[in-house]
Structure formats: C-alpha cells, structure tokens
Design a protein around this motif. Structure first.
Motif, PDB file in Angstrom:
ATOM      1  N   LYS A 154     -23.090   8.370  -0.901  1.00 47.10           N
ATOM      2  CA  LYS A 154     -22.285   8.330  -0.237  1.00 47.10           C
ATOM      3  C   LYS A 154     -22.591   8.699   1.307  1.00 47.10           C
ATOM      4  O   LYS A 154     -22.782  10.043   1.478  1.00 47.10           O
ATOM      5  N   ASP A 213      -8.324   2.257  -8.084  1.00 46.07           N
ATOM      6  CA  ASP A 213      -7.147   2.701  -7.051  1.00 46.07           C
ATOM      7  C   ASP A 213      -5.963   2.962  -7.888  1.00 46.07           C
ATOM      8  O   ASP A 213      -5.996   2.965  -9.064  1.00 46.07           O
ATOM      9  N   ARG A 248       0.946  -1.317   0.034  1.00 45.55           N
ATOM     10  CA  ARG A 248       0.024  -0.067   0.040  1.00 45.55           C
ATOM     11  C   ARG A 248       0.973   1.120  -0.044  1.00 45.55           C
ATOM     12  O   ARG A 248       0.307   2.346   0.590  1.00 45.55           O
ATOM     13  N   ARG A 267     -11.746   4.529  -5.055  1.00 46.70           N
ATOM     14  CA  ARG A 267     -12.691   5.489  -5.319  1.00 46.70           C
ATOM     15  C   ARG A 267     -13.794   4.586  -5.980  1.00 46.70           C
ATOM     16  O   ARG A 267     -13.240   3.490  -6.470  1.00 46.70           O
ATOM     17  N   ASP A 277     -17.062   4.687   5.212  1.00 53.31           N
ATOM     18  CA  ASP A 277     -18.086   5.123   4.260  1.00 53.31           C
ATOM     19  C   ASP A 277     -18.970   4.013   3.602  1.00 53.31           C
ATOM     20  O   ASP A 277     -18.770   2.937   3.556  1.00 53.31           O
ATOM     21  N   MET A 327     -10.661  -2.099   3.693  1.00 50.98           N
ATOM     22  CA  MET A 327     -10.011  -0.969   3.257  1.00 50.98           C
ATOM     23  C   MET A 327      -8.441  -1.267   2.973  1.00 50.98           C
ATOM     24  O   MET A 327      -7.845  -0.649   2.508  1.00 50.98           O
ATOM     25  N   GLN A 328      -8.027  -2.342   3.813  1.00 58.00           N
ATOM     26  CA  GLN A 328      -6.994  -2.715   3.816  1.00 58.00           C
ATOM     27  C   GLN A 328      -6.359  -3.365   2.255  1.00 58.00           C
ATOM     28  O   GLN A 328      -5.070  -3.711   2.176  1.00 58.00           O
ATOM     29  N   LEU A 334      -5.625   4.216  -2.254  1.00 58.99           N
ATOM     30  CA  LEU A 334      -6.805   5.368  -2.549  1.00 58.99           C
ATOM     31  C   LEU A 334      -8.195   5.255  -3.000  1.00 58.99           C
ATOM     32  O   LEU A 334      -8.276   5.487  -4.415  1.00 58.99           O
ATOM     33  N   ALA A 364     -14.360   9.482  -3.885  1.00 56.11           N
ATOM     34  CA  ALA A 364     -13.493   8.971  -3.059  1.00 56.11           C
ATOM     35  C   ALA A 364     -14.137   8.266  -1.846  1.00 56.11           C
ATOM     36  O   ALA A 364     -15.271   8.546  -1.406  1.00 56.11           O
ATOM     37  N   ALA A 365     -13.361   7.137  -1.399  1.00 57.95           N
ATOM     38  CA  ALA A 365     -13.947   6.475  -0.379  1.00 57.95           C
ATOM     39  C   ALA A 365     -13.002   6.332   1.001  1.00 57.95           C
ATOM     40  O   ALA A 365     -11.643   6.447   0.898  1.00 57.95           O
ATOM     41  N   ALA A 366     -13.609   6.154   2.033  1.00 58.58           N
ATOM     42  CA  ALA A 366     -12.549   5.967   3.147  1.00 58.58           C
ATOM     43  C   ALA A 366     -13.292   5.114   4.350  1.00 58.58           C
ATOM     44  O   ALA A 366     -14.373   4.794   3.780  1.00 58.58           O
ATOM     45  N   ALA A 367     -12.457   4.408   5.194  1.00 57.58           N
ATOM     46  CA  ALA A 367     -12.922   3.535   6.139  1.00 57.58           C
ATOM     47  C   ALA A 367     -14.008   4.112   6.933  1.00 57.58           C
ATOM     48  O   ALA A 367     -14.193   5.247   7.255  1.00 57.58           O
TER      49      ALA A 367
END
Length: 271
Positions: A198, A146, A21, A104, A254, A97-98, A102, A249-252
């Motif tokens: 989202k 990604d 990563r 999306r 979401d 997420m791991q 980044l 964009a996505a994050a943990a």
C-alpha cells in the motif's frame, strides 16, 4: 426466523445504504433472534433487487476462510456472497472511491470455471479434485470488501455479528484480477503467495494454504452449500477462493500493488 416482509425491508436498507454511502445499524442488534439463514435470505433478496435493476451474476466469493476469522466470528464454516458484473474493475486502473463506504482490500486466488459444479443429494459431496477438474485457470485477484452495515455499533462500539456480514453480501464490493492465469495443475496452489503493498509499503503477506489448507477447499464447500437451494456454480463463473491476508484499509489516493511472484502482479489506485 424473520418473516418475508422484514427480509425485504432489511434488503432495501442495504440497497439504500450502498447508494447513499450511509451505513445502517446492526441487524443482529435490532432483531436478536436472527439466524444465519436469515442473513442469507436478506443477501439473496438484495442481490435480486440489483438483478431487477439490470445487474448480472458473474460469480461468487467465499469469506471467513481462515481459522482466526472463524473463531472471531464464532462460526465453524466460511460464508459466501455473489459477484455481480459491476463489481469487476480493470487491473492497472483507477477505482472510484465514491463506489464505496469504507473499502478494504484482500489478497486471494480466483477460480475461473469451465464446467459446472453442483452438489447433489444422495451423491458424494463435491471435492477439491472436482473443483480442480472443473477449473479452466486460476488467476491472482484482489477483493475489495465494504461495510454497508456498521462494523462497530455507533452506540456501544460492539463489533457486528456474522449474521450482519452475511446479510451484507458477505461484505463483497469489488474484484480486480490480473497477473498470469495458470492451469490449476501447473503449480502447487497451496504454496502460491503474495506481498501486498500500500503506497509502496508492504502491509501484508501470506500463502494460499492459509485458506482452509487449500484454496480449492472453499470452492468445493460452496458448491455443496448451494445444493439445498437447488443451485450450483456455473461454467464461466469466477469464484474468489478466500483471502490469505488480513484486510487493509483504503482511502482516496492510495495505490495498491500485489506481487504474486511467478504469477505476476496486480496494481490499481483509489481516486
């Protein structure tokens, strides 16, 4: 053109970047003479490494299908990547997420084939009518993209070039399908639309006609594009036709929900 040893080296960098990563710097900056064909050669070498480790091909994706994205990337045609078995995630589930750097998400339609599609030299090119005839059903899909190569250069801030994106398996990282599968002649695919939420807020909306005027156009393009390699699209493959929204964009933590109207819904969460 890059030599075989360098192509293998750059593919190994992508393989390591995905595992750790940690993004790598632009290939196009480090190798200014790089071409689109070099990008595909690197992508193919990377996919071959994954197959050697036990992965299997489940389909393909088509990217850069909107006119705006092609202008921004300074190209006149889409690009493509390979879908592998570990890229498929269950609808309604949690996505780790791991697995990403980044991530999306983009709204698309996926074509599931029941007949092979292959362009042949000296014969008429594969058309959208051939695609529709070879499609078992069309299903709503979300693509997770990604960036194993930096989107913006860490020193100059310059955006990566299309050669980098192609090398990076056309930014492909995951796929979620859901909703209601339909026969390709059951609806006017150009007018299939979606709202992308989202965390409960509509971030994007669009119509599938934004994909090259018809979402089957990209599938036909890909079948013809693979022909010089002696390859085609196999029965049973899932082919992502191209996004008709911008990436979000996505994050943990979401949650995403895509409403395709009569075609149903897709929902999942990053954890």
């Amino acid at each position: 053109m890059l030599d075989d040893a360098l192509i293998q080296q750059l593919a190994s960098e992508l393989h390591q970047a995905e595992k750790t990563r940690v993004q790598v710097e632009h290939f196009s900056k480090r190798h200014p003479g790089m071409t689109v064909q070099d990008g595909y050669a690197i992508s193919r070498a990377w996919v071959a490494m994954k197959i050697a480790e036990g992965r299997s091909v489940r389909g393909h994706k088509i990217g850069l299908t909107s006119r705006a994205m092609q202008v921004a990337s300074q190209i006149t045609e889409p690009d493509f990547g390979t879908l592998l078995d570990d890229m498929f995630f269950a609808e309604g589930g949690d996505i780790p997420m791991q697995r990403f750097i980044l991530p999306r998400v983009e709204v698309e339609l996926a074509f599931v084939l029941n007949k092979p599609l292959r362009g042949e030299p000296g014969r008429p090119p594969v058309s959208i009518f051939d695609v529709l005839a070879a499609t078992e059903y069309v299903v709503p899909a979300i693509e997770i993209i990604d960036a194993r190569i930096e989107q913006h250069d860490r020193h100059t801030g310059v955006m990566r070039k299309v050669f980098d994106t192609i090398s990076d398996n056309a930014a492909n990282a995951g796929i979620v399908t859901g909703g209601r599968p339909v026969r390709p002649d059951a609806v006017d695919l150009r007018w299939c639309g979606a709202l992308l939420y989202k965390n409960g807020v509509i971030e994007e909306s669009g119509l599938a006609a934004a994909v090259l005027n018809h979402p089957a156009t990209g599938v036909a393009w890909l079948a013809n594009k693979l022909a010089p390699y002696g390859e085609g699209l196999a029965a049973g493959e899932v082919v992502l036709g191209g996004s008709f929204t911008r990436p979000v964009a996505a994050a943990a933590g979401d949650t995403f929900h895509a409403d395709y109207g009569p075609l149903g819904n897709i929902a999942f969460r990053f954890v």
